[in-house]
Motif scaffolding. Structure first.
Motif, PDB file in Angstrom:
ATOM      1  N   ASP A 129       0.838  -1.205   0.000  1.00 24.13           N
ATOM      2  CA  ASP A 129       0.000   0.000   0.000  1.00 24.13           C
ATOM      3  C   ASP A 129       0.875   1.258   0.000  1.00 24.13           C
ATOM      4  O   ASP A 129       0.635   2.191  -0.770  1.00 24.13           O
ATOM      5  CB  ASP A 129      -0.916   0.036   1.222  1.00 24.13           C
ATOM      6  CG  ASP A 129      -2.028  -0.994   1.178  1.00 24.13           C
ATOM      7  OD1 ASP A 129      -2.173  -1.704   0.163  1.00 24.13           O
ATOM      8  OD2 ASP A 129      -2.762  -1.104   2.187  1.00 24.13           O
ATOM      9  N   TRP A 130       1.875   1.290   0.875  1.00 21.65           N
ATOM     10  CA  TRP A 130       2.767   2.454   0.957  1.00 21.65           C
ATOM     11  C   TRP A 130       3.509   2.675  -0.348  1.00 21.65           C
ATOM     12  O   TRP A 130       3.687   3.807  -0.783  1.00 21.65           O
ATOM     13  CB  TRP A 130       3.758   2.284   2.096  1.00 21.65           C
ATOM     14  CG  TRP A 130       3.198   2.520   3.463  1.00 21.65           C
ATOM     15  CD1 TRP A 130       1.911   2.850   3.794  1.00 21.65           C
ATOM     16  CD2 TRP A 130       3.924   2.437   4.683  1.00 21.65           C
ATOM     17  NE1 TRP A 130       1.788   2.971   5.146  1.00 21.65           N
ATOM     18  CE2 TRP A 130       3.012   2.726   5.732  1.00 21.65           C
ATOM     19  CE3 TRP A 130       5.234   2.142   5.012  1.00 21.65           C
ATOM     20  CZ2 TRP A 130       3.389   2.736   7.063  1.00 21.65           C
ATOM     21  CZ3 TRP A 130       5.607   2.155   6.345  1.00 21.65           C
ATOM     22  CH2 TRP A 130       4.700   2.449   7.354  1.00 21.65           C
ATOM     23  N   GLU A 133       1.059   4.208  -2.814  1.00 20.32           N
ATOM     24  CA  GLU A 133       0.760   5.585  -2.432  1.00 20.32           C
ATOM     25  C   GLU A 133       1.926   6.516  -2.741  1.00 20.32           C
ATOM     26  O   GLU A 133       1.736   7.617  -3.260  1.00 20.32           O
ATOM     27  CB  GLU A 133       0.376   5.641  -0.951  1.00 20.32           C
ATOM     28  CG  GLU A 133      -0.969   5.005  -0.684  1.00 20.32           C
ATOM     29  CD  GLU A 133      -1.239   4.721   0.787  1.00 20.32           C
ATOM     30  OE1 GLU A 133      -0.440   5.150   1.661  1.00 20.32           O
ATOM     31  OE2 GLU A 133      -2.247   4.057   1.076  1.00 20.32           O
ATOM     32  N   GLU A 138      -3.944   5.920  -5.502  1.00 17.61           N
ATOM     33  CA  GLU A 138      -4.905   5.860  -4.409  1.00 17.61           C
ATOM     34  C   GLU A 138      -5.629   4.519  -4.498  1.00 17.61           C
ATOM     35  O   GLU A 138      -6.276   4.226  -5.513  1.00 17.61           O
ATOM     36  CB  GLU A 138      -5.912   7.006  -4.508  1.00 17.61           C
ATOM     37  CG  GLU A 138      -6.911   7.020  -3.395  1.00 17.61           C
ATOM     38  CD  GLU A 138      -7.920   8.153  -3.521  1.00 17.61           C
ATOM     39  OE1 GLU A 138      -8.906   8.118  -2.768  1.00 17.61           O
ATOM     40  OE2 GLU A 138      -7.727   9.060  -4.356  1.00 17.61           O
ATOM     41  N   LYS A 173      -3.635   9.303  -8.571  1.00 19.10           N
ATOM     42  CA  LYS A 173      -4.020  10.526  -7.844  1.00 19.10           C
ATOM     43  C   LYS A 173      -3.937  11.715  -8.786  1.00 19.10           C
ATOM     44  O   LYS A 173      -3.024  11.801  -9.600  1.00 19.10           O
ATOM     45  CB  LYS A 173      -3.096  10.768  -6.655  1.00 19.10           C
ATOM     46  CG  LYS A 173      -3.244   9.798  -5.529  1.00 19.10           C
ATOM     47  CD  LYS A 173      -2.276  10.153  -4.413  1.00 19.10           C
ATOM     48  CE  LYS A 173      -2.246   9.097  -3.347  1.00 19.10           C
ATOM     49  NZ  LYS A 173      -1.197   9.383  -2.355  1.00 19.10           N
TER      50      LYS A 173
END
Length: 175
Positions: A129-130, A133, A138, A173
């Motif tokens: 996830d990190w 991101e 997203e 994003k």
């Protein structure tokens, strides 16, 4: 529903996850050379173009091309030394990816004979996830599932309860 149609549980679960988030007839760049799952996606109506086996650690030109609605990467990022570079370079606005999760009771997969079939990373879900991101994505949906094996022993027993795969649906994003 698919139990007898797919050779692996992960194909069934991955296809269900893909169909939940990406409509058929979508133009997809699938990271990796053509494989059995490529054929499954095509039979479901997706328009698939695969990468050609280039080293995505050093050549991100395939993902930097315009013209794809979605990039898929099913069990690809663990084979890269630096997955951030290719994830950051993706031009498509949507990404569907899956990875094998790191198992606390089993060492990471490694091949001593095939240089392409090595896991440089086996992530925990939060690490992946990190990474996404940080690369400008997203996450909109996540799914984890187990991968039991038909063997006897403590590790096979643990595989019934411990998630082995992790899939995400993410969008780029807006900057």
């Amino acid at each position: 529903m698919y139990e007898n149609n797919f050779p692996k549980k992960r194909y069934r679960v991955t296809l269900d996850f893909l169909k939940e988030h990406i409509p058929a007839n979508t133009s997809i760049l699938d990271l990796g050379t053509p494989n059995p799952f490529t054929e499954i996606m095509e039979k479901e109506g997706y328009k698939i173009t695969n990468t050609k086996g280039e080293d995505l650690d050093t050549d991100v030109s395939a993902v930097a091309e315009e013209g794809y609605d979605v990039v898929t990467a099913f069990e690809i990022f663990e084979h890269l030394v630096a997955p951030y570079n290719v994830i950051k370079a993706i031009k498509a606005d949507k990404l569907v990816a899956s990875i094998p999760l790191r198992l606390w009771f089993s060492p990471a997969y490694r091949s001593k004979t095939d240089m392409w079939d090595r896991h440089y990373h086996e992530f925990e879900d939060w690490q992946f996830d990190w990474l996404l991101e940080k690369a400008g994505w997203e996450i909109k949906a996540r799914k984890k599932w187990t991968n039991p094996v038909k063997k006897i022993g403590l590790r096979p027993l643990l595989r019934y309860f411990t998630s082995r795969y992790y899939a995400v649906y993410a969008v780029r994003k807006k900057e």
